[in-house]
Design a protein around this motif. Structure first.
Motif, mmCIF file in Angstrom:
data_model
loop_
_atom_site.group_PDB
_atom_site.id
_atom_site.type_symbol
_atom_site.label_atom_id
_atom_site.label_comp_id
_atom_site.label_asym_id
_atom_site.label_seq_id
_atom_site.Cartn_x
_atom_site.Cartn_y
_atom_site.Cartn_z
ATOM 1 N N LYS A 180 29.781 70.851 -6.880
ATOM 2 C CA LYS A 180 29.228 69.871 -7.831
ATOM 3 C C LYS A 180 29.826 70.110 -9.218
ATOM 4 O O LYS A 180 29.785 71.219 -9.737
ATOM 5 C CB LYS A 180 27.701 70.039 -7.858
ATOM 6 N N ASP A 181 30.377 69.032 -9.785
ATOM 7 C CA ASP A 181 30.960 69.044 -11.139
ATOM 8 C C ASP A 181 32.169 69.967 -11.292
ATOM 9 O O ASP A 181 32.523 70.337 -12.399
ATOM 10 C CB ASP A 181 29.896 69.396 -12.191
ATOM 11 N N PHE A 182 32.786 70.345 -10.181
ATOM 12 C CA PHE A 182 33.997 71.163 -10.240
ATOM 13 C C PHE A 182 35.201 70.276 -10.579
ATOM 14 O O PHE A 182 35.187 69.070 -10.371
ATOM 15 C CB PHE A 182 34.263 71.829 -8.884
ATOM 16 N N THR A 183 36.249 70.926 -11.086
ATOM 17 C CA THR A 183 37.543 70.262 -11.208
ATOM 18 C C THR A 183 38.304 70.550 -9.922
ATOM 19 O O THR A 183 38.323 71.683 -9.459
ATOM 20 C CB THR A 183 38.331 70.830 -12.400
ATOM 21 N N ARG B 166 36.214 65.771 -11.490
ATOM 22 C CA ARG B 166 37.518 65.138 -11.677
ATOM 23 C C ARG B 166 38.530 65.732 -10.691
ATOM 24 O O ARG B 166 38.390 66.881 -10.263
ATOM 25 C CB ARG B 166 38.014 65.298 -13.109
ATOM 26 N N THR B 167 39.515 64.920 -10.351
ATOM 27 C CA THR B 167 40.557 65.349 -9.414
ATOM 28 C C THR B 167 41.905 65.273 -10.111
ATOM 29 O O THR B 167 42.173 64.314 -10.834
ATOM 30 C CB THR B 167 40.552 64.437 -8.176
ATOM 31 N N ILE B 168 42.731 66.300 -9.875
ATOM 32 C CA ILE B 168 44.080 66.283 -10.444
ATOM 33 C C ILE B 168 45.092 66.430 -9.321
ATOM 34 O O ILE B 168 45.017 67.371 -8.524
ATOM 35 C CB ILE B 168 44.246 67.401 -11.492
ATOM 36 N N LEU B 169 45.991 65.467 -9.219
ATOM 37 C CA LEU B 169 47.016 65.488 -8.176
ATOM 38 C C LEU B 169 48.333 65.917 -8.796
ATOM 39 O O LEU B 169 48.833 65.275 -9.719
ATOM 40 C CB LEU B 169 47.143 64.097 -7.548
ATOM 41 N N LEU B 170 48.883 67.032 -8.306
ATOM 42 C CA LEU B 170 50.174 67.514 -8.804
ATOM 43 C C LEU B 170 51.271 66.939 -7.924
ATOM 44 O O LEU B 170 51.244 67.109 -6.709
ATOM 45 C CB LEU B 170 50.207 69.047 -8.778
ATOM 46 N N SER B 171 52.226 66.258 -8.534
ATOM 47 C CA SER B 171 53.202 65.535 -7.731
ATOM 48 C C SER B 171 54.598 65.567 -8.360
ATOM 49 O O SER B 171 54.803 66.156 -9.421
ATOM 50 C CB SER B 171 52.715 64.095 -7.576
ATOM 51 N N SER B 172 55.547 64.950 -7.667
ATOM 52 C CA SER B 172 56.911 64.862 -8.178
ATOM 53 C C SER B 172 57.537 63.565 -7.689
ATOM 54 O O SER B 172 57.044 62.946 -6.753
ATOM 55 C CB SER B 172 57.730 66.065 -7.701
ATOM 56 N N SER B 173 58.629 63.184 -8.333
ATOM 57 C CA SER B 173 59.303 61.950 -7.960
ATOM 58 C C SER B 173 60.811 62.133 -8.115
ATOM 59 O O SER B 173 61.252 62.940 -8.925
ATOM 60 C CB SER B 173 58.792 60.817 -8.854
#
Lengths: 260, 286
Positions: free
Chosen positions: A13-16, A117-124
């Protein structure tokens, strides 16, 4: 399906929540490795799903011989309640036909876990940048409307650059624009899902080419650290990240001495 | 990928080949094709009537089993055939049939396949039915691995179960800071699930080595479902079945000896018989 370890009574709950997209050069996955390894995050559960190709190995974050004999699988969740942080590491490609199913699985888990909140680490792909993207830093971000409400102007203050929309018909018409993340794996689809389901998501990505992508991973994770302050950053120096033991022998085994 | 010294390694591209948009834009016909492909690639597990009967009669509708030994690859399977199945009255009690690009032959068999043919067959002994052995020599595709474990383990009672996997791998996939030439090939490496308590008979697989394929799927399944499991993986420099590689699995016998009666060490002759003489007619010089 998320399977928690036996003894852990988990609450997110309420974690990042931080997770990688399996994308060009595996930069998101390498950056995730750095976060788990540096913060010494304990493993709290598995993601057991038919969307991922199975793999197994010994503890990728082992620091001594004692903790090396722990089995790791294709996708595992690590958590640090003190920092209110949960991280999902994905170690294998997603099966092509199951991209959509995998995104659904993740979004529904995010909802049931109650992450703040969610953080997606990505590349292109770097080679597919257009003229405006080729200038300045290779780092970009994207916020879902729900995340925009949470973060506000914070990222502009940090002088981050938002991912540009590119022309659908470059050179012909610049009116119609679209979000284009080539080589980003589930990134675009996941972002679209989170927008339509009103989930707070930030995509943090880097333009890169395939090869030794360790420097890209450091760039990405340092960039993220400017925002989240996961690791203390001494003034005039970059944060000290610890590379896990699984990064060794990137260029294969030793060389036969008889060669020389 | 070319390395420092110019040799070309077969590293499969880590880039994401196909754009996801292609999958998003599929129409009804594409979906129909996708569904049919999925149906074609489904994994089927068939048991003989005796097993089906005992499963029906059990309270939990599962097969009672204390030890499940799985051999993946021609050398591991060859080893078990020579040392275990060669003695005692082992009978085939079931099989897995599946279709994929590399093993179209193993679709829907009835009865035991002939020797050398890729297959996936379960064996059991009449007087010691709690030990189940699976010899898997057919290729199970990446998208079928999860299904394989779910379906096979779905039949077996989880309580009191212990799993052992023997598998073959190419030496080229093993990473070590020393030169590969200095390590005595073939050799064994082990991986175990966290609940496996017995002694491990060879060194554990070192980082950054990983295992993939059916052995990884079985180990992951066991780890997640809290079943004690151990994997003995043999790294060999010979691609086809050979008697030297088969003998490398001998340390694993110490565990097996407790489970099943074994004939005293079979002679190398038996092992050699299992190794099909590689198509001599295909040799350019004969």
């Amino acid at each position: 399906m998320f399977v928690p370890n036996e003894n852990s009574s988990l609450s997110f709950k309420d974690f990042t929540f931080i997770m990688p997209a399996v994308s060009v050069g595996n930069v998101g996955q390498l950056a995730t490795d750095l976060i788990i390894s540096t913060l010494n995050m304990p493993q709290v559960g598995y993601f057991h799903t038919d969307c991922l190709i199975p793999m197994a190995g010994n503890n990728p974050f082992a620091t001594s011989g004692d903790d090396s004999a722990e089995l790791c699988t294709a996708a595992e969740v690590y958590s640090l309640p003190d920092l209110k942080l949960a991280v999902l590491q994905i170690r294998t490609p997603i099966i092509q036909a199951k991209y959509r199913q995998f995104r659904k699985l993740i979004t529904s888990w995010i909802k049931t876990s109650g992450f703040a909140r969610t953080i997606l680490l990505s590349s292109s792909h770097a080679y597919q940048r257009d003229d405006q993207q080729i200038h300045s830093t290779p780092l970009r971000y994207l916020l879902s409307p729900a995340m925009q409400r949470v973060v506000g102007d914070k990222l502009q203050e940090l002088e981050w650059k938002e991912m540009e929309r590119v022309a659908v018909f470059p050179g012909i018409s610049d009116i119609e624009k679209r979000l284009y993340i080539p080589g980003g794996g589930i990134t675009k689809g996941f972002y679209t899902d989170c927008c339509s389901e009103d989930l707070p998501l930030a995509v943090v990505l880097i333009f890169c080419s395939e090869g030794d992508n360790i420097p890209d991973a450091f760039s990405l994770v340092n960039h993220l650290n400017n925002w989240l302050h996961l690791v203390d950053k001494p003034s005039n120096a970059s944060a000290q990240w610890r590379a896990p033991c699984s990064w060794r022998l990137l260029f294969g085994s030793g060389i036969p001495p008889a060669l020389f | 990928m070319a390395t420092f010294f110019g040799e070309v390694l077969s590293v499969y591209s880590r880039a994401v080949e196909e754009d996801e948009d292609d999958v998003e834009d599929e129409n009804e016909e594409d979906q129909q094709i996708r569904r049919e492909m999925e149906l074609k690639r489904e994994v089927h597990v068939e048991w003989c009537s005796e097993i089906t009967q005992s499963v029906m009669n059990s309270s939990e509708k599962t097969l009672q089993c204390s030890d499940f030994v799985i051999a993946v690859g021609c050398n591991a399977a060859g080893f078990l055939s020579a040392y275990v199945l060669n003695s005692g009255d082992w009978t085939a009690v079931g099989s897995v049939s599946l279709w994929n690009e590399r093993s179209s032959g193993s679709s829907r068999q009835s009865g035991v396949p002939s020797q050398g043919e890729p297959s996936c067959v379960f064996y059991r002994q009449r007087d010691c039915p709690s030990v189940l052995i699976c010899l898997c020599t057919c290729y199970v595709a990446e998208d079928q691995l999860f299904q394989w474990t779910e379906k096979v383990f779905g039949y077996i009672q989880r309580r009191g179960l212990s799993v052992m996997v023997l598998s073959d791998r190419s030496m080229a996939e093993y990473k070590t800071p020393d030169s590969l030439f200095s390590s005595g090939v073939p050799f064994l490496r082990a991986l175990k699930s966290s609940l496996y308590g017995s002694q491990i008979l060879c060194p554990l697989l070192e980082q950054p080595n990983i295992v993939t394929g059916l052995q990884a799927a079985v180990l992951s399944h066991c780890q997640v479902h809290r079943i004690p499991a151990v994997l003995y993986q043999c790294y060999s420099d010979v691609i086809s079945a050979d008697s030297v590689t088969m003998e490398t699995y001998k340390p694993a016998l110490t565990c097996l000896r407790k489970l099943v009666k074994l004939k005293t060490c079979p002679s190398t002759e038996i092992l050699k018989k299992l190794v099909r003489v590689n198509e001599v007619q295909s040799n350019l010089y004969t």
